[in-house]
Motif scaffolding. Structure first.
Motif, PDB file in Angstrom:
ATOM      1  N   PRO A 110     -13.306  -4.433  -2.091  1.00  0.00           N
ATOM      2  CA  PRO A 110     -12.835  -5.805  -1.839  1.00  0.00           C
ATOM      3  C   PRO A 110     -11.443  -5.840  -1.216  1.00  0.00           C
ATOM      4  O   PRO A 110     -10.909  -6.920  -0.993  1.00  0.00           O
ATOM      5  CB  PRO A 110     -12.761  -6.385  -3.259  1.00  0.00           C
ATOM      6  CG  PRO A 110     -12.399  -5.214  -4.137  1.00  0.00           C
ATOM      7  CD  PRO A 110     -12.952  -3.966  -3.455  1.00  0.00           C
ATOM      8  N   GLU A 111     -10.832  -4.661  -0.945  1.00  0.00           N
ATOM      9  CA  GLU A 111      -9.399  -4.650  -0.612  1.00  0.00           C
ATOM     10  C   GLU A 111      -9.112  -4.169   0.810  1.00  0.00           C
ATOM     11  O   GLU A 111      -9.281  -2.980   1.128  1.00  0.00           O
ATOM     12  CB  GLU A 111      -8.660  -3.755  -1.626  1.00  0.00           C
ATOM     13  CG  GLU A 111      -7.162  -3.785  -1.425  1.00  0.00           C
ATOM     14  CD  GLU A 111      -6.400  -3.130  -2.587  1.00  0.00           C
ATOM     15  OE1 GLU A 111      -6.985  -2.903  -3.663  1.00  0.00           O
ATOM     16  OE2 GLU A 111      -5.222  -2.817  -2.385  1.00  0.00           O
ATOM     17  N   ILE A 112      -8.643  -5.086   1.651  1.00  0.00           N
ATOM     18  CA  ILE A 112      -8.236  -4.718   3.018  1.00  0.00           C
ATOM     19  C   ILE A 112      -6.908  -3.984   2.956  1.00  0.00           C
ATOM     20  O   ILE A 112      -5.970  -4.442   2.303  1.00  0.00           O
ATOM     21  CB  ILE A 112      -8.073  -5.996   3.888  1.00  0.00           C
ATOM     22  CG1 ILE A 112      -9.440  -6.637   4.164  1.00  0.00           C
ATOM     23  CG2 ILE A 112      -7.357  -5.682   5.191  1.00  0.00           C
ATOM     24  CD1 ILE A 112      -9.354  -7.926   4.982  1.00  0.00           C
ATOM     25  N   TYR A 155     -11.154  11.433  -2.423  1.00  0.00           N
ATOM     26  CA  TYR A 155     -11.100  10.309  -1.477  1.00  0.00           C
ATOM     27  C   TYR A 155     -11.073   8.945  -2.186  1.00  0.00           C
ATOM     28  O   TYR A 155     -10.939   7.916  -1.526  1.00  0.00           O
ATOM     29  CB  TYR A 155     -12.269  10.382  -0.487  1.00  0.00           C
ATOM     30  CG  TYR A 155     -12.085  11.525   0.508  1.00  0.00           C
ATOM     31  CD1 TYR A 155     -11.356  11.337   1.680  1.00  0.00           C
ATOM     32  CD2 TYR A 155     -12.592  12.787   0.243  1.00  0.00           C
ATOM     33  CE1 TYR A 155     -11.151  12.378   2.571  1.00  0.00           C
ATOM     34  CE2 TYR A 155     -12.394  13.848   1.129  1.00  0.00           C
ATOM     35  CZ  TYR A 155     -11.669  13.632   2.281  1.00  0.00           C
ATOM     36  OH  TYR A 155     -11.460  14.666   3.162  1.00  0.00           O
ATOM     37  N   TYR A 156     -11.234   8.934  -3.525  1.00  0.00           N
ATOM     38  CA  TYR A 156     -11.106   7.666  -4.266  1.00  0.00           C
ATOM     39  C   TYR A 156      -9.654   7.171  -4.124  1.00  0.00           C
ATOM     40  O   TYR A 156      -8.706   7.955  -4.259  1.00  0.00           O
ATOM     41  CB  TYR A 156     -11.458   7.863  -5.751  1.00  0.00           C
ATOM     42  CG  TYR A 156     -10.882   6.778  -6.636  1.00  0.00           C
ATOM     43  CD1 TYR A 156     -11.384   5.483  -6.592  1.00  0.00           C
ATOM     44  CD2 TYR A 156      -9.802   7.043  -7.474  1.00  0.00           C
ATOM     45  CE1 TYR A 156     -10.823   4.477  -7.363  1.00  0.00           C
ATOM     46  CE2 TYR A 156      -9.222   6.047  -8.251  1.00  0.00           C
ATOM     47  CZ  TYR A 156      -9.733   4.765  -8.191  1.00  0.00           C
ATOM     48  OH  TYR A 156      -9.166   3.773  -8.941  1.00  0.00           O
ATOM     49  N   ALA A 157      -9.496   5.867  -3.885  1.00  0.00           N
ATOM     50  CA  ALA A 157      -8.175   5.246  -3.671  1.00  0.00           C
ATOM     51  C   ALA A 157      -7.505   5.720  -2.380  1.00  0.00           C
ATOM     52  O   ALA A 157      -6.315   5.500  -2.170  1.00  0.00           O
ATOM     53  CB  ALA A 157      -7.248   5.428  -4.877  1.00  0.00           C
ATOM     54  N   HIS A 217       2.753 -10.170 -12.995  1.00  0.00           N
ATOM     55  CA  HIS A 217       3.860  -9.270 -12.712  1.00  0.00           C
ATOM     56  C   HIS A 217       3.365  -8.036 -11.947  1.00  0.00           C
ATOM     57  O   HIS A 217       3.952  -7.593 -10.957  1.00  0.00           O
ATOM     58  CB  HIS A 217       4.537  -8.879 -14.031  1.00  0.00           C
ATOM     59  CG  HIS A 217       5.795  -8.106 -13.821  1.00  0.00           C
ATOM     60  ND1 HIS A 217       6.363  -7.328 -14.772  1.00  0.00           N
ATOM     61  CD2 HIS A 217       6.588  -7.966 -12.733  1.00  0.00           C
ATOM     62  CE1 HIS A 217       7.439  -6.746 -14.306  1.00  0.00           C
ATOM     63  NE2 HIS A 217       7.602  -7.112 -13.060  1.00  0.00           N
ATOM     64  N   GLU A 218       2.229  -7.521 -12.394  1.00  0.00           N
ATOM     65  CA  GLU A 218       1.617  -6.357 -11.748  1.00  0.00           C
ATOM     66  C   GLU A 218       1.266  -6.669 -10.284  1.00  0.00           C
ATOM     67  O   GLU A 218       1.408  -5.839  -9.384  1.00  0.00           O
ATOM     68  CB  GLU A 218       0.362  -6.040 -12.585  1.00  0.00           C
ATOM     69  CG  GLU A 218      -0.629  -5.146 -12.003  1.00  0.00           C
ATOM     70  CD  GLU A 218      -1.821  -4.931 -12.938  1.00  0.00           C
ATOM     71  OE1 GLU A 218      -1.857  -5.427 -14.077  1.00  0.00           O
ATOM     72  OE2 GLU A 218      -2.741  -4.237 -12.484  1.00  0.00           O
ATOM     73  N   HIS A 219       0.866  -7.918 -10.068  1.00  0.00           N
ATOM     74  CA  HIS A 219       0.540  -8.378  -8.719  1.00  0.00           C
ATOM     75  C   HIS A 219       1.791  -8.458  -7.843  1.00  0.00           C
ATOM     76  O   HIS A 219       1.804  -8.016  -6.684  1.00  0.00           O
ATOM     77  CB  HIS A 219      -0.138  -9.745  -8.811  1.00  0.00           C
ATOM     78  CG  HIS A 219      -0.557 -10.294  -7.501  1.00  0.00           C
ATOM     79  ND1 HIS A 219      -1.692  -9.862  -6.844  1.00  0.00           N
ATOM     80  CD2 HIS A 219       0.018 -11.210  -6.683  1.00  0.00           C
ATOM     81  CE1 HIS A 219      -1.790 -10.503  -5.692  1.00  0.00           C
ATOM     82  NE2 HIS A 219      -0.772 -11.320  -5.564  1.00  0.00           N
ATOM     83  N   GLY A 230      -9.913   2.459 -11.711  1.00  0.00           N
ATOM     84  CA  GLY A 230      -8.583   2.529 -12.314  1.00  0.00           C
ATOM     85  C   GLY A 230      -8.014   1.140 -12.489  1.00  0.00           C
ATOM     86  O   GLY A 230      -8.641   0.139 -12.120  1.00  0.00           O
ATOM     87  N   GLY A 231      -6.819   1.085 -13.025  1.00  0.00           N
ATOM     88  CA  GLY A 231      -6.164  -0.199 -13.217  1.00  0.00           C
ATOM     89  C   GLY A 231      -4.668   0.001 -13.386  1.00  0.00           C
ATOM     90  O   GLY A 231      -4.210   1.080 -13.777  1.00  0.00           O
ATOM     91  N   GLY A 232      -3.930  -1.045 -13.063  1.00  0.00           N
ATOM     92  CA  GLY A 232      -2.463  -0.978 -13.132  1.00  0.00           C
ATOM     93  C   GLY A 232      -1.978  -1.002 -14.572  1.00  0.00           C
ATOM     94  O   GLY A 232      -2.411  -1.843 -15.362  1.00  0.00           O
TER      95      GLY A 232
END
Ligand SMILES: C=C(O[C@@H]1C=C(C(=O)O)C=C[C@H]1O)C(=O)O
Length: 363
Positions: A166-168, A289-291, A203-205, A330-332
């Motif tokens: 979902p991330e450009i 190649y992830y991320a 904040h993470e955003h 993963g996650g922040g």
């Protein structure tokens, strides 16, 4: 017609091949009978035209892979029928390994050493499928994720990478370009306002928004941001701040923007170099190649690169020759992050790939 397309794709896993469908498009691009060109650095892209697949850590020794454009054919999606897919609502209990890694990451942000760190993990699944079934995986993912950029790549001797991002990272066209801060996630159960995501997510955003602003300012690129919004992606919902770049970017500038942006703190952390080192030293996962990022570079006067998320690698294991899928998420991590919540976020992020793999699970 269905049969004809699947027949055409039956040799997908016999060489370097790619299927890619951009969000909302009703066509699929198919690269086959091709050979990878290996690139050392992002700047080398300037002279290329075609598909690019880059690792998370460009210093890891994994090359940037490039498939030249001249081997591409287009398939029309309206001719493809897809079998309905069952929902996968299983529970996945948190592991001790994740608890330990979370504690290490959380301590490092709580101590003030980092503003943010992204902790990722893999779920391994045994699979039972034949090479000619891979295209079905791809089309299942296409039908489940209409708003994502969906791809499947076969790398001879390294297996399959499949994902729905979902991330450009960077979309560049004749009159300008765009990118986005996509970070902060909650489960996608009902309509959400950005405020309902809570201060930890906001904040993470913001860390990602500030980072992208710094990169564009540093390169003297005029831009404007649009107001923060929420976007669903499978079973999660994200915070998104769109960035518009108001002038065309040269190929050289595009390469510089990508080299500076990647990896953003949406998938790595801040400060960037130290966060990369910390992740490599403290995460048991080999991200490979992830991320990283993937997409078409300078094709039809456009470049559309996405961050390689909601993805899996499928490969025969070297010791027992069984087919294994590694599903990544993963996650922040912020000072106020909670271990259980972060784990659940990764479970939700992995669910869409689990769903398409379900018919082939070896359990
Ligand atoms: C790291 C992932 O996603 C990234 C992290 C997010 C978050 O921490 O909220 C949200 C979107 C992505 O930028 C992933 O899907 O594996």
């Amino acid at each position: 017609m269905n049969q004809k397309i699947y027949r055409e794709l039956s040799t997908f896993a016999s060489g370097a091949s790619l299927l890619i469908r951009y969000p909302q498009e009703d066509k699929v691009r198919y690269y086959h009978d091709s050979h990878f060109v290996l690139l050392d650095k992002i700047e080398d892209l300037k002279f290329q035209r075609g598909f690019v697949f880059a690792p998370f850590d460009l210093a890891s020794g994994l090359p940037i892979l490039h498939l030249p454009e001249n081997k591409c054919v287009e398939l029309s999606l309206d001719k493809i029928e897809i079998d309905p897919i069952d929902l996968d609502n299983r529970q996945f209990p948190i592991t001790d390994l994740y608890r330990r890694e979370f504690a290490t990451f959380n301590h490092a942000v709580a101590s003030g050493e980092f503003h943010k760190l992204v902790l990722a993990r893999e779920a391994k699944v045994g699979l039972n499928m034949t090479d000619d079934q891979y295209p079905q995986l791809f089309f299942s993912l296409v039908s489940l994720m209409p708003s994502a950029c969906v791809y499947m790549l076969h790398i001879p001797t390294k297996g399959i990478w499949i994902g729905a991002s979902p991330e450009i990272l960077l979309h560049s066209f004749e009159s300008g370009a765009e990118t986005m801060a996509l970070a902060g996630s909650v489960s996608n159960l009902n309509n959400k306002s950005p405020e309902s995501f809570g201060s930890k997510n906001l904040h993470e955003h913001e860390v990602v928004v500030n980072y992208i602003e710094d990169v564009l300012k540093c390169l003297d690129i005029p831009y404007h941001t649009k107001p923060i919004e929420t976007v669903p992606a499978g079973k999660v919902c994200h915070l998104r701040t769109p960035f518009s770049i108001d002038e065309p970017l040269s190929l050289e500038m595009m390469a510089r923007v990508v080299a500076r942006l990647h990896p953003t703190p949406a998938v790595a952390g801040l400060p960037k170099e130290n966060a990369m080192r910390f992740i490599i030293d403290n995460e048991s996962l080999q991200r490979d190649y992830y991320a990283g990022f993937f997409g078409l570079w300078n094709v039809d006067n456009q470049t559309s690169l996405y961050v390689n998320l909601r993805c899996a690698n499928i490969q025969y294991s070297s010791n027992d020759a069984n087919l294994v899928g590694r599903i990544f998420a993963g996650g922040g991590i912020m000072p106020s992050s909670q271990c259980e919540e972060e784990w659940q976020e990764t479970v939700l992020k992995q669910s869409v790939i689990r769903q398409v793999l379900k018919p082939y699970l070896n359990e």
